[in-house]
Design an enzyme around this catalytic site. Structure first.
Site, PDB file in Angstrom:
ATOM      1  N   CYS A 146     112.488  -0.757  68.305  1.00 51.86           N
ATOM      2  CA  CYS A 146     112.171  -2.229  68.236  1.00 51.86           C
ATOM      3  C   CYS A 146     110.526  -2.147  68.316  1.00 51.86           C
ATOM      4  O   CYS A 146     109.841  -2.602  67.294  1.00 51.86           O
ATOM      5  CB  CYS A 146     112.576  -3.027  69.415  1.00 51.86           C
ATOM      6  SG  CYS A 146     114.341  -3.690  68.735  1.00 51.86           S
ATOM      7  N   HIS A 183     112.488 -10.556  69.881  1.00 53.22           N
ATOM      8  CA  HIS A 183     113.668 -10.247  70.447  1.00 53.22           C
ATOM      9  C   HIS A 183     114.752 -11.254  70.609  1.00 53.22           C
ATOM     10  O   HIS A 183     114.340 -12.319  71.018  1.00 53.22           O
ATOM     11  CB  HIS A 183     113.267  -9.470  71.686  1.00 53.22           C
ATOM     12  CG  HIS A 183     113.074  -7.906  71.629  1.00 53.22           C
ATOM     13  ND1 HIS A 183     112.139  -7.240  71.779  1.00 53.22           N
ATOM     14  CD2 HIS A 183     114.113  -7.038  71.155  1.00 53.22           C
ATOM     15  CE1 HIS A 183     112.286  -6.014  71.817  1.00 53.22           C
ATOM     16  NE2 HIS A 183     113.288  -5.750  71.288  1.00 53.22           N
TER      17      HIS A 183
END
Lengths: 226, 226, 226, 226
Positions: free
Chosen positions: A155, A179
């Protein structure tokens, strides 16, 4: 961040072209809520919106993202990833130039303390109005907080890659990372907190609208003591 | 971080001069475990060691630190702060260029989204061998993990200030930041986890020894998925 | 609990005979902080004190405890167990009549929803002055809270077994159970919070002294909303 | 609990009469997800279902519940309460005979260590098939775990009161308690995890169906180590 302009030149409208990405499942799981929510979002968004499903693979994920940027020429890019254990939608403030994988990625890579981009700067701040996004999410009844770290796995890798592309090739592009929690069906035995895919996708729509309509981020205290 | 040299020139020895700082109490508390542990450390460290107690005040803390650096001319600087809620000693990986105060500091300042250093880079990586420190702490039976964020309050402010000083004025100086848990007496009613001042101070000694003896950090996976 | 007398007849003194038990390691671990702290306690306690190390085995643990009670004829029994994940010393309020094992015990047993004692009552309250213990622990700078559940594994099993023995065979005996955190060396990688064996053993000494000197528990709010 | 029959005599069907209760808001909050979910449930349940909103007041809550039982003559009673901080639906296993209020209730009462029912037994086990409920909730994609403690505030008070009524006056009545997480709108700033009212109400419907169709609870390990 309100102390630098979020973008250099362009103005935005709800008719601007948007690219939203999610990830494939990883860590042995069957689904990734980031992609599930992006699919749901695409069914309801009324403006021009493109989606891409990124592989959870160091290295490969960034070219996949770049290709989508080339093909779709978006005005706004929002990359979405799963943050297991969090209970709010968390727009990320900063991407750092390091890969440090606690587990192997989907191709078996497990880099430890290597830069995302050799000779890149230590970090990039988001170019999304994260405080305005958090304020709008809360107004809509959706739990949200700014996050100070996107971790050091794929990520953060993609987030840094996106911001480096913006800094070096697409200076007018607005973009960043968010997120999202586990979906409930991933944690039926109570492994961690969750948020419904429906709420996550509504939250993403709010983030897109806010990002398109907010030229300079608002001042809202949402930092961390440590 | 092992992908850049931790320092440019110097070699270190246990006879190198060390500066360790802690903070005064904040948030209405009576003590700050960072300073208590630094005092204890100073009683047992055999080499040349200087200490400074920094005010928990945006702006003022960095000049206090800089004065100590000027006066003591250390080879190594380790700044220590309290991270309420953590249960391990956490060497910090990266300092970011933003102040965002959730509560007022001890002078009543509460900056929101302003840079620590105008026109400074987005972030600096630590110049301590944080992975080696974590490995040595664990070998000694002391819980330790690398942290990916020092927050956005005075701790991160000082950490960024230190790294900016190193980058711009003291290129041979090795330095970084470490957060420590509450002391037990701060949380007798169970507000959060704690670590004894004795263990924290032994941990700081291990960090100093490791920082003085490790020219290039080790490779140890200790990242975060998110 | 202050609404029933903690014991029926006896008065206590620091010269009373005490039995303290800990457990052997379980769940594949190398040590159990309950036993380590009991050993340390025995080195410093000045009155008559006996210890027993109980097997982490359903069924077998209670006869081992009963034998120790028969042999040592204590006035006070405090059983101690490990509660991984807690960060305070937690005197337990109530033992319930059920075994429900999430993992196998050290003999491979994994009972699910069977009573500790067939036809026993649903629960027994502790006969330790848990509120006074918590108050004294906190005064000494040791984090402590009352716990409303000892779980459903071997700890609760032994706790229920002890209270059933008191209720049915040793009416003058004062006794109860306390859970303690992981020792630091068990969680060096940050798996959970911890407390030093030294602090745990000092805490146990405080609990013994308080239990011997407190005929009726104090009124101190330390319940749980849920 | 599978080691005692859940009820003594009656058989149940989906046409059985059901009473479901929620609580009014407390602790200065604007809503209580337990009541919101009960209202939603009542809109969709096809069989005979009655609801009652209980005051968050020690003493007063139990007579309100008893009146509803008298008036509606239910076959099944499920009381629902808010458990801020939990992230699963948690059927409660056991009610204990103690009030210990960390905060005042809505009438300003703050009892400390007094029994719910003088001379009542220390505890009652639920008469709901909590393991079967958890299994069915998980099958439906809803996070669920058995809880070993309902706390010591008004929720446990009502739970104990209900089980005492069943034990002493309504032996054929099946009943128990379930705690539910915060609703998202209560924790938009990230105070704790949450679950949507829609998911909670679907979960309650599953609990009712399972409770009506399960004469003896299933064996499913869902205990706690501590």
């Amino acid at each position: 961040m309100n102390f630098h302009a979020l973008t250099r030149a362009r103005t935005f409208a709800m008719t601007s072209t948007v690219l939203v990405t999610g990830f494939e499942p990883f860590d042995g799981r069957d689904l990734n809520p980031s992609w599930e929510a992006v699919v749901r979002l695409a069914e309801t968004w009324s403006g021009p919106l493109h989606t891409a499903r990124l592989p959870c693979v160091f290295g490969a994920a960034i070219p996949t993202l770049q290709t989508a940027i080339e093909v779709y020429a978006p005005d706004l890019v929002v990359c979405v990833g799963q943050a297991g254990g969090r209970h709010t939608i968390t727009p990320e403030r900063v991407a750092i130039n390091v890969d440090d994988a606690r587990i192997p990625d989907n191709a078996g890579n497990q880099p430890v303390d290597v830069p995302v981009v050799a000779d890149g700067p230590a970090a990039y701040f988001t170019r999304l109005p994260v405080k305005a996004c958090v304020a709008e999410l809360r107004s809509a009844g959706i739990p949200a907080t700014v996050s100070q770290s996107a971790g050091t796995f794929v990520c953060n890798h993609v987030f840094y890659g996106l911001m480096h592309l913006i800094a070096t090739r697409y200076p007018g592009l607005r973009g960043g990372f968010v997120h999202v929690p586990y979906a409930p069906e991933q944690v039926v035995d109570g492994t961690g907190p969750s948020m419904s895919i429906d709420m996550i996708s509504r939250g993403l729509a709010i983030m897109l609208r806010t990002s398109l309509s907010t030229p300079v981020d608002v001042l809202l205290s949402d930092g961390a003591l440590s």
